[in-house]
Design a protein around this motif. Structure first.
Motif, PDB file in Angstrom:
ATOM      1  N   PRO A   1      77.964 100.087  38.357  1.00  0.00           N
ATOM      2  CA  PRO A   1      77.092 100.386  39.512  1.00  0.00           C
ATOM      3  C   PRO A   1      77.792 101.311  40.512  1.00  0.00           C
ATOM      4  O   PRO A   1      79.004 101.251  40.703  1.00  0.00           O
ATOM      5  CB  PRO A   1      76.802  99.002  40.101  1.00  0.00           C
ATOM      6  CG  PRO A   1      77.953  98.177  39.683  1.00  0.00           C
ATOM      7  CD  PRO A   1      78.371  98.663  38.314  1.00  0.00           C
ATOM      8  N   TRP A   2      76.993 102.199  41.114  1.00  0.00           N
ATOM      9  CA  TRP A   2      77.550 103.190  42.086  1.00  0.00           C
ATOM     10  C   TRP A   2      77.692 102.556  43.454  1.00  0.00           C
ATOM     11  O   TRP A   2      76.806 101.866  43.939  1.00  0.00           O
ATOM     12  CB  TRP A   2      76.610 104.386  42.148  1.00  0.00           C
ATOM     13  CG  TRP A   2      77.064 105.401  43.197  1.00  0.00           C
ATOM     14  CD1 TRP A   2      78.110 106.216  43.104  1.00  0.00           C
ATOM     15  CD2 TRP A   2      76.453 105.619  44.459  1.00  0.00           C
ATOM     16  NE1 TRP A   2      78.234 106.985  44.214  1.00  0.00           N
ATOM     17  CE2 TRP A   2      77.193 106.638  45.087  1.00  0.00           C
ATOM     18  CE3 TRP A   2      75.325 105.061  45.115  1.00  0.00           C
ATOM     19  CZ2 TRP A   2      76.870 107.120  46.356  1.00  0.00           C
ATOM     20  CZ3 TRP A   2      75.029 105.579  46.369  1.00  0.00           C
ATOM     21  CH2 TRP A   2      75.806 106.601  46.995  1.00  0.00           C
ATOM     22  N   GLU A   3      78.846 102.705  44.081  1.00  0.00           N
ATOM     23  CA  GLU A   3      79.120 102.151  45.402  1.00  0.00           C
ATOM     24  C   GLU A   3      79.271 103.283  46.406  1.00  0.00           C
ATOM     25  O   GLU A   3      79.882 104.317  46.112  1.00  0.00           O
ATOM     26  CB  GLU A   3      80.405 101.321  45.379  1.00  0.00           C
ATOM     27  CG  GLU A   3      80.337 100.113  44.463  1.00  0.00           C
ATOM     28  CD  GLU A   3      81.626  99.341  44.461  1.00  0.00           C
ATOM     29  OE1 GLU A   3      82.587  99.849  45.136  1.00  0.00           O
ATOM     30  OE2 GLU A   3      81.711  98.312  43.810  1.00  0.00           O
ATOM     31  N   THR A   4      78.745 103.031  47.578  1.00  0.00           N
ATOM     32  CA  THR A   4      78.844 104.041  48.636  1.00  0.00           C
ATOM     33  C   THR A   4      80.271 104.094  49.151  1.00  0.00           C
ATOM     34  O   THR A   4      80.861 103.055  49.458  1.00  0.00           O
ATOM     35  CB  THR A   4      77.895 103.699  49.799  1.00  0.00           C
ATOM     36  OG1 THR A   4      76.571 103.553  49.261  1.00  0.00           O
ATOM     37  CG2 THR A   4      77.942 104.762  50.878  1.00  0.00           C
ATOM     38  N   PRO A   5      80.905 105.304  49.236  1.00  0.00           N
ATOM     39  CA  PRO A   5      82.317 105.393  49.726  1.00  0.00           C
ATOM     40  C   PRO A   5      82.411 104.960  51.167  1.00  0.00           C
ATOM     41  O   PRO A   5      81.564 105.287  51.993  1.00  0.00           O
ATOM     42  CB  PRO A   5      82.659 106.883  49.557  1.00  0.00           C
ATOM     43  CG  PRO A   5      81.353 107.583  49.522  1.00  0.00           C
ATOM     44  CD  PRO A   5      80.365 106.647  48.901  1.00  0.00           C
ATOM     45  N   SER A   6      83.453 104.170  51.441  1.00  0.00           N
ATOM     46  CA  SER A   6      83.652 103.653  52.804  1.00  0.00           C
ATOM     47  C   SER A   6      84.230 104.757  53.682  1.00  0.00           C
ATOM     48  O   SER A   6      84.973 105.638  53.229  1.00  0.00           O
ATOM     49  CB  SER A   6      84.593 102.450  52.770  1.00  0.00           C
ATOM     50  OG  SER A   6      85.837 102.835  52.214  1.00  0.00           O
ATOM     51  N   SER A   7      83.897 104.710  54.919  1.00  0.00           N
ATOM     52  CA  SER A   7      84.395 105.706  55.895  1.00  0.00           C
ATOM     53  C   SER A   7      85.843 105.422  56.222  1.00  0.00           C
ATOM     54  O   SER A   7      86.256 104.281  56.366  1.00  0.00           O
ATOM     55  CB  SER A   7      83.557 105.656  57.177  1.00  0.00           C
ATOM     56  OG  SER A   7      83.643 104.360  57.735  1.00  0.00           O
TER      57      SER A   7
ATOM     58  N   LYS B   1      78.170 109.743  41.582  1.00  0.00           N
ATOM     59  CA  LYS B   1      77.058 109.055  40.907  1.00  0.00           C
ATOM     60  C   LYS B   1      77.067 109.342  39.423  1.00  0.00           C
ATOM     61  O   LYS B   1      76.843 108.454  38.600  1.00  0.00           O
ATOM     62  CB  LYS B   1      75.733 109.493  41.510  1.00  0.00           C
ATOM     63  CG  LYS B   1      75.489 108.960  42.916  1.00  0.00           C
ATOM     64  CD  LYS B   1      74.133 109.426  43.416  1.00  0.00           C
ATOM     65  CE  LYS B   1      73.837 108.868  44.815  1.00  0.00           C
ATOM     66  NZ  LYS B   1      72.513 109.294  45.308  1.00  0.00           N
ATOM     67  N   LEU B   2      77.302 110.600  39.051  1.00  0.00           N
ATOM     68  CA  LEU B   2      77.326 110.961  37.631  1.00  0.00           C
ATOM     69  C   LEU B   2      78.465 110.257  36.910  1.00  0.00           C
ATOM     70  O   LEU B   2      78.312 109.781  35.775  1.00  0.00           O
ATOM     71  CB  LEU B   2      77.477 112.480  37.501  1.00  0.00           C
ATOM     72  CG  LEU B   2      77.494 113.043  36.074  1.00  0.00           C
ATOM     73  CD1 LEU B   2      76.182 112.696  35.342  1.00  0.00           C
ATOM     74  CD2 LEU B   2      77.715 114.544  36.099  1.00  0.00           C
ATOM     75  N   SER B   3      79.568 110.095  37.549  1.00  0.00           N
ATOM     76  CA  SER B   3      80.711 109.415  36.939  1.00  0.00           C
ATOM     77  C   SER B   3      80.428 107.919  36.756  1.00  0.00           C
ATOM     78  O   SER B   3      80.821 107.309  35.754  1.00  0.00           O
ATOM     79  CB  SER B   3      81.950 109.613  37.822  1.00  0.00           C
ATOM     80  OG  SER B   3      83.039 108.915  37.289  1.00  0.00           O
ATOM     81  N   ALA B   4      79.694 107.301  37.705  1.00  0.00           N
ATOM     82  CA  ALA B   4      79.385 105.861  37.589  1.00  0.00           C
ATOM     83  C   ALA B   4      78.437 105.607  36.448  1.00  0.00           C
ATOM     84  O   ALA B   4      78.557 104.606  35.727  1.00  0.00           O
ATOM     85  CB  ALA B   4      78.805 105.355  38.913  1.00  0.00           C
ATOM     86  N   LYS B   5      77.448 106.488  36.247  1.00  0.00           N
ATOM     87  CA  LYS B   5      76.518 106.309  35.135  1.00  0.00           C
ATOM     88  C   LYS B   5      77.224 106.459  33.806  1.00  0.00           C
ATOM     89  O   LYS B   5      76.945 105.746  32.854  1.00  0.00           O
ATOM     90  CB  LYS B   5      75.391 107.323  35.231  1.00  0.00           C
ATOM     91  CG  LYS B   5      74.376 106.979  36.315  1.00  0.00           C
ATOM     92  CD  LYS B   5      73.209 107.964  36.272  1.00  0.00           C
ATOM     93  CE  LYS B   5      72.157 107.592  37.334  1.00  0.00           C
ATOM     94  NZ  LYS B   5      71.000 108.519  37.293  1.00  0.00           N
TER      95      LYS B   5
END
Length: 651
Positions: free
Chosen positions: A612-618, A603-607
């Motif tokens: 926009p922050w994306e949820t990592p896929s499984s 999240k810190l890297s996306a800001k």
């Protein structure tokens, strides 16, 4: 009547006193010095202990060593001789025809022989027990003689003894103070007083030759015992005196013999005799050839005044001349000195010095014997026995010849280890370089072939050699055997020893018969010199190199085998004990613990990037468990195949 009774009582008393005096224990100590032609001095210690018969005296003794008494009775010994020798007797320079050379010139190492008064089927058991007892008593490796491969039973060629006789030799046995100390403990005064106090260890073991001997005779088991047990201990040493001055009036080729004294030879003096000794005497012997040459020297320079060619620091108590000498050149002289306790204030330090140069030679044995090896390689070889004539073998035998064919008899006794496989049918004899028929030279021969790891080879032979010969030789061929790796000694590459051969000359008897006066003290050593003895001589010890394995190969094989098995079992156990499911659970729990931190960082890297922050896929389920299980199976099969192949080709 009373007078007759008193006379009877007096006679009974005298008989009782005489019987006690005849049956008492006796200990004597004596020392003999003799100059040698090669500028050395022979020192011969002689101690004798006598124990009366047990049936008249009992089992308890005051002077006789208890250990020897128990040894005789436990193993029923009639005769025994044990010697520890360092160096080799020089028969050319020190003589071989006198009683001391015949009885005290011994082979290097340990020599043991014994005669038992037991049934024939018990002789070997008594011999083995005796070797173990002597090994502990004298701190030596005599117990190695218990093996049937190390001893033999001579029939007729060894000292004219037969019956329950056993003989063994250890040529490589090292002689040191550990053997001398128990030997000295058998003396009543040990080395604290008397002549034994001269035995300084550095002086003894720095000599050119020394031999300590223990000779035992017993008639304890005879129906009528007369002498009991007689223990004779001798120590024969050849020393080099420190004094080597030459007289300034003589040329370099005519040097004076070195002067010497007790203190210069041994570094000690004698404070007095042993308090338990019946007599304590010191003798100086001059050989017949020496006396003859000294007389010639005196006559040539016209200065003969008694003993002007030599001198003593102490005046001799008596002088004895030899009678019926075998040396045609002259007679030997024996000077005697008595040691009493009144010397305690002034130590007894006998010295001897020369005034004029003189040369002489000792009386040699009838034949000069030597033995050597022939051939090369590690497979075959030959033993050669060389006999060279001396001046005595011709002059003494021809003097008694009555026109008949003159022959010189030589008895040969030779013991060969079992791994030296001698072919006795290859025996060859050469006289003056010409081959001779065995039947013309060999009168009698007895052979006992060796048996692998059971018994050694024994050869007994009677030779009849022409008196006018110059040299003779005897050869025997042999093969070298193979030993098991456990049978090699630690120094196997040094070689293996063949014990000395024993040569005896029955036609020659040696004795030194001295004219004794009424004032002379009865000396056991002089009495031994006057006994007739057969001339004996020993040959060299042979060193035979055998085929030896590479002792590093077993280490290399063991090392590589252990390495392969360690890799095999290590990998096998690692594969069998690995649990794949447990490893997956540990990995997932580790991912969960580190997931929050990883989410925060994403999240810190996306800001920072303004995206926009994306949820990592499984991730899809991994098939590592299936891959790992297949990998483990393949590894197990591979390791098993390697192990099977190793065992197959190694077996």
């Amino acid at each position: 009547m009373s007078r007759f009774l008193s006379i009877s009582i007096l006679l009974l008393f005298l008989l009782h006193v005489s019987s006690e005096s005849a049956g008492e224990e006796v200990f004597t100590e004596e020392l003999l010095f003799r100059p040698l032609p090669d500028r050395k001095v022979l020192s011969h210690f002689h101690f004798e202990s006598r124990a009366p018969p047990t049936n008249s005296y009992g089992h308890h003794h005051r002077l006789f060593p208890k250990a020897i008494y128990q040894l005789v009775h436990k193993y029923r010994i009639k005769q025994m001789e044990l010697s520890f020798t360092q160096g080799r007797w020089n028969y050319d320079s020190w003589g071989g025809f006198d009683p001391i050379a015949s009885s005290n010139a011994k082979p290097p190492g340990v020599e043991l022989w014994a005669v038992f008064d037991v049934p024939p089927d018990q002789v070997d058991a008594s011999w083995k027990n005796l070797t173990h007892t002597l090994s502990g008593l004298f701190c030596a490796s005599i117990n190695f003689l218990e093996s049937s491969t190390a001893y033999s039973a001579p029939d007729w060629s060894f000292r004219s003894l037969s019956g329950n006789l056993r003989y063994g030799s250890l040529p490589r046995e090292a002689v040191c103070t550990e053997n001398l100390t128990p030997w000295l403990k058998l003396l009543p005064c040990r080395d604290k007083s008397g002549l034994s106090s001269l035995m300084n260890r550095p002086s003894i073991y720095s000599g050119f030759y020394h031999s300590q001997r223990l000779h035992l005779t017993s008639d304890e088991f005879d129906p009528v015992a007369l002498h009991g047990i007689v223990l004779e201990q001798t120590l024969t040493i050849v020393l080099q005196p420190d004094s080597l001055e030459t007289h300034p009036s003589f040329s370099g080729s005519r040097k004076l013999q070195p002067s010497w004294s007790m203190s210069s030879l041994f570094g000690k003096t004698v404070d007095g005799k042993c308090a338990l000794a019946k007599s304590s005497n010191v003798y100086v012997q001059l050989e017949g050839s020496l006396v003859y040459n000294m007389k010639n020297t005196w006559n040539s320079i016209d200065s003969y005044e008694g003993d002007s060619n030599f001198g003593f620091t102490i005046s001799p108590d008596r002088m004895m001349k030899e009678i019926n000498s075998i040396d045609k050149e002259g007679y030997s002289i024996l000077y005697g000195f008595s040691i009493n306790n009144d010397h305690s204030s002034k130590p007894f330090d006998l010295g001897f010095w020369w005034k004029l140069p003189v040369t002489w030679s000792c009386v040699k044995a009838p034949l000069r014997a030597s033995r050597f090896l022939m051939g090369s390689g590690n497979e075959k070889g030959a033993i050669a026995l060389s006999l060279q004539s001396t001046e005595w073998s011709q002059s003494l035998l021809k003097a008694g010849n009555n026109g008949e064919k003159c022959n010189l008899r030589v008895d040969v006794f030779q013991l060969v280890p079992w791994y030296i496989k001698v072919y006795y049918h290859t025996t060859k004899i050469y006289v003056d370089g010409a081959s001779q028929s065995l039947g013309d030279i060999i009168e009698k021969m007895s052979v006992s072939p060796s048996e692998d790891k059971v018994s050694p080879g024994v050869m007994e032979m009677i030779l009849r050699l022409p008196c006018d010969m110059k040299s003779a030789s005897l050869t025997l061929e042999f093969d070298k055997g193979f030993l098991h790796i456990d049978e090699y000694p630690p120094d196997a590459n040094q070689g293996f020893d063949i014990p000395s051969a024993i040569l005896s000359y029955p036609d020659f008897q040696t004795r030194l018969q001295y004219k004794l006066d009424t004032t002379s003290i009865k000396s056991p050593m002089v009495s031994k010199m006057q006994e007739r003895r057969t001339i004996l001589s020993y040959t060299e010890v042979l060193l035979v190199p055998l085929t030896t394995p590479d002792f590093s190969m077993p280490y290399n094989v063991i090392t590589i085998t252990c390495t392969v098995f360690a890799l095999y079992f290590g990998s096998l156990l690692n594969a069998l004990r690995r649990r794949v499911g447990e490893e997956e659970r540990l990995r997932k729990s580790k991912d969960k613990s580190t997931g929050k931190l990883r989410l925060l960082l994403s999240k810190l890297s996306a800001k920072l990037r303004g995206k926009p922050w994306e949820t990592p896929s499984s991730t899809p389920p991994s098939s590592s468990s299936k891959f790992i299980s297949t990998k483990v199976v393949i590894k197990i099969i591979l390791i098993a195949a390697i192990a099977f192949g190793w065992q197959y080709y190694d077996g």
